[in-house]
Scaffold this motif. Structure first.
Motif, PDB file in Angstrom:
ATOM      1  N   ALA A  24       0.819  -1.213   0.000  1.00  0.00           N
ATOM      2  CA  ALA A  24       0.000   0.000   0.000  1.00  0.00           C
ATOM      3  C   ALA A  24       0.852   1.262   0.000  1.00  0.00           C
ATOM      4  N   ASN A  25       2.058   1.174   0.611  1.00  0.00           N
ATOM      5  CA  ASN A  25       2.914   2.354   0.736  1.00  0.00           C
ATOM      6  C   ASN A  25       4.067   2.376  -0.260  1.00  0.00           C
ATOM      7  N   GLY A  26       4.136   1.377  -1.105  1.00  0.00           N
ATOM      8  CA  GLY A  26       5.185   1.343  -2.122  1.00  0.00           C
ATOM      9  C   GLY A  26       6.548   0.970  -1.592  1.00  0.00           C
ATOM     10  N   PHE A  27       6.607   0.384  -0.378  1.00  0.00           N
ATOM     11  CA  PHE A  27       7.885  -0.026   0.187  1.00  0.00           C
ATOM     12  C   PHE A  27       8.314  -1.359  -0.445  1.00  0.00           C
ATOM     13  N   GLY A  28       9.514  -1.369  -1.017  1.00  0.00           N
ATOM     14  CA  GLY A  28       9.987  -2.579  -1.678  1.00  0.00           C
ATOM     15  C   GLY A  28       9.387  -2.782  -3.055  1.00  0.00           C
ATOM     16  N   ALA A  29       8.952  -1.702  -3.688  1.00  0.00           N
ATOM     17  CA  ALA A  29       8.321  -1.822  -5.007  1.00  0.00           C
ATOM     18  C   ALA A  29       9.260  -2.427  -6.040  1.00  0.00           C
ATOM     19  N   GLN A  30      10.570  -2.304  -5.812  1.00  0.00           N
ATOM     20  CA  GLN A  30      11.533  -2.851  -6.774  1.00  0.00           C
ATOM     21  C   GLN A  30      11.421  -4.368  -6.891  1.00  0.00           C
ATOM     22  N   TYR A  31      10.900  -5.004  -5.826  1.00  0.00           N
ATOM     23  CA  TYR A  31      10.788  -6.461  -5.846  1.00  0.00           C
ATOM     24  C   TYR A  31       9.625  -6.945  -6.700  1.00  0.00           C
ATOM     25  N   LEU A  32       8.800  -6.027  -7.181  1.00  0.00           N
ATOM     26  CA  LEU A  32       7.632  -6.394  -7.980  1.00  0.00           C
ATOM     27  C   LEU A  32       7.899  -6.248  -9.479  1.00  0.00           C
ATOM     28  N   GLN A  33       9.144  -6.058  -9.853  1.00  0.00           N
ATOM     29  CA  GLN A  33       9.482  -5.932 -11.267  1.00  0.00           C
ATOM     30  C   GLN A  33       9.212  -7.235 -12.016  1.00  0.00           C
ATOM     31  N   THR A  34       8.951  -7.103 -13.295  1.00  0.00           N
ATOM     32  CA  THR A  34       8.843  -8.280 -14.151  1.00  0.00           C
ATOM     33  C   THR A  34      10.241  -8.861 -14.370  1.00  0.00           C
ATOM     34  N   PRO A  35      10.347 -10.119 -14.771  1.00  0.00           N
ATOM     35  CA  PRO A  35      11.670 -10.686 -15.053  1.00  0.00           C
ATOM     36  C   PRO A  35      12.461  -9.863 -16.065  1.00  0.00           C
ATOM     37  N   GLU A  36      11.766  -9.302 -17.033  1.00  0.00           N
ATOM     38  CA  GLU A  36      12.441  -8.502 -18.052  1.00  0.00           C
ATOM     39  C   GLU A  36      12.988  -7.209 -17.453  1.00  0.00           C
ATOM     40  N   GLN A  37      12.206  -6.576 -16.595  1.00  0.00           N
ATOM     41  CA  GLN A  37      12.660  -5.352 -15.931  1.00  0.00           C
ATOM     42  C   GLN A  37      13.840  -5.624 -15.015  1.00  0.00           C
ATOM     43  N   LEU A  38      13.781  -6.739 -14.288  1.00  0.00           N
ATOM     44  CA  LEU A  38      14.867  -7.088 -13.383  1.00  0.00           C
ATOM     45  C   LEU A  38      16.153  -7.360 -14.150  1.00  0.00           C
ATOM     46  N   GLU A  39      16.048  -8.095 -15.255  1.00  0.00           N
ATOM     47  CA  GLU A  39      17.250  -8.372 -16.048  1.00  0.00           C
ATOM     48  C   GLU A  39      17.841  -7.080 -16.592  1.00  0.00           C
ATOM     49  N   ALA A  40      16.994  -6.153 -17.015  1.00  0.00           N
ATOM     50  CA  ALA A  40      17.486  -4.873 -17.522  1.00  0.00           C
ATOM     51  C   ALA A  40      18.201  -4.100 -16.416  1.00  0.00           C
ATOM     52  N   GLU A  41      17.648  -4.139 -15.199  1.00  0.00           N
ATOM     53  CA  GLU A  41      18.298  -3.465 -14.075  1.00  0.00           C
ATOM     54  C   GLU A  41      19.660  -4.089 -13.784  1.00  0.00           C
ATOM     55  N   PHE A  42      19.710  -5.413 -13.749  1.00  0.00           N
ATOM     56  CA  PHE A  42      20.972  -6.103 -13.480  1.00  0.00           C
ATOM     57  C   PHE A  42      22.003  -5.760 -14.546  1.00  0.00           C
ATOM     58  N   ARG A  43      21.598  -5.746 -15.804  1.00  0.00           N
ATOM     59  CA  ARG A  43      22.538  -5.443 -16.893  1.00  0.00           C
ATOM     60  C   ARG A  43      23.047  -4.008 -16.791  1.00  0.00           C
ATOM     61  N   ARG A  44      22.197  -3.098 -16.321  1.00  0.00           N
ATOM     62  CA  ARG A  44      22.648  -1.702 -16.161  1.00  0.00           C
ATOM     63  C   ARG A  44      23.765  -1.622 -15.126  1.00  0.00           C
ATOM     64  N   TRP A  45      23.565  -2.284 -13.990  1.00  0.00           N
ATOM     65  CA  TRP A  45      24.618  -2.273 -12.975  1.00  0.00           C
ATOM     66  C   TRP A  45      25.867  -2.980 -13.482  1.00  0.00           C
ATOM     67  N   GLN A  46      25.658  -4.071 -14.191  1.00  0.00           N
ATOM     68  CA  GLN A  46      26.788  -4.839 -14.706  1.00  0.00           C
ATOM     69  C   GLN A  46      27.597  -4.017 -15.703  1.00  0.00           C
ATOM     70  N   SER A  47      26.912  -3.206 -16.490  1.00  0.00           N
ATOM     71  CA  SER A  47      27.609  -2.402 -17.490  1.00  0.00           C
ATOM     72  C   SER A  47      28.448  -1.293 -16.860  1.00  0.00           C
ATOM     73  N   GLN A  48      28.087  -0.917 -15.629  1.00  0.00           N
ATOM     74  CA  GLN A  48      28.828   0.136 -14.933  1.00  0.00           C
ATOM     75  C   GLN A  48      30.052  -0.391 -14.201  1.00  0.00           C
TER      76      GLN A  48
END
Length: 231
Positions: free
Chosen positions: A199-223
């Motif tokens: 309800a408060n949006g705490f931990g919203a990052q854990y609700l990403q789709t698999p595609e969104q999560l992979e994109a996030e991981f690749r962004r960190w990996q590229s850095q």
């Protein structure tokens, strides 16, 4: 991460209090066997609820006011690192520093570590992340209230406040340790997320789709690598 967490902090801590909300992955047995560790159970009904986490981190350290020079309030994937940590903390005491403030670093690796040494002996590259410059260590006798906000990335401490930032003091966040590991953790957190958190949006990052999560991981990996922790 538990073996690495304990292996790191046993170098510096005289007492390690672990709050467990019913894990079944062997963590409780590992903690019970360690002479420095005290296991405490938390009834969260199996849920990931920010209110309980804030209560633990915001209040439980107060019992150490008369017995500890420093307290560290952290998660299992957060390691406070300095090449000469005890010398630095002794210097802070001498200068009346009450809150040493670390810089924040995301540790990124293509797979989960396998070393039987310190985890940062294997995973050494890091990406700077200001969100993890968290006030996790402080003098409990000097601080009246730490006043963490949700996630504990922000604190509004009350008391005798004297902060110090040292470029060698780093909070290492071991989160992105291979896509499979991250995906499994996110899935578990999403499954156990409380209605309050949703309800408060705490931990919203854990609700990403698999595609969104992979994109996030690749962004960190590229850095990575942008730095080695020893720098």
């Amino acid at each position: 991460m538990w073996p690495y967490f304990i292996r790191h902090y046993e170098q510096y801590c005289e007492r390690i209090v672990v709050y467990d909300n019913g894990s079944d992955d062997g963590t409780q047995d590992l903690v019970r066997r360690h002479s420095l560790c005290e296991l405490r159970h938390v009834d969260s009904r199996g849920q990931f609820d920010e209110r309980i986490l804030m209560m633990i981190k915001g209040q439980m350290w107060k019992e150490s006011r008369k017995t500890a020079d420093w307290v560290i309030c952290c998660d299992v994937d957060e390691l406070l690192y300095h090449p000469r940590l005890m010398d630095y903390l002794a210097d802070c005491r001498q200068r009346s520093v009450t809150i040493p403030v670390p810089s924040g670093w995301q540790m990124v690796h293509d797979r989960f570590p396998s070393t039987d040494r310190q985890v940062y002996d294997e995973i050494r590259t890091a990406v700077s992340d200001a969100r993890y410059g968290k006030r996790i260590i402080f003098n409990p006798a000097a601080i009246h209230e730490i006043n963490y906000w949700p996630g504990c990335h922000i604190a509004r401490p009350e008391g005798d406040i004297s902060e110090d930032s040292n470029q060698l003091l780093k909070l290492l966040h071991f989160k992105f340790l291979g896509l499979e590991y991250v995906a499994a953790r996110y899935m578990d957190f999403a499954r156990r997320m409380s209605d309050f958190n949703r309800a408060n949006g705490f931990g919203a990052q854990y609700l990403q789709t698999p595609e969104q999560l992979e994109a996030e991981f690749r962004r960190w990996q590229s850095q990575a690598p942008t730095s080695e922790i020893s720098e």
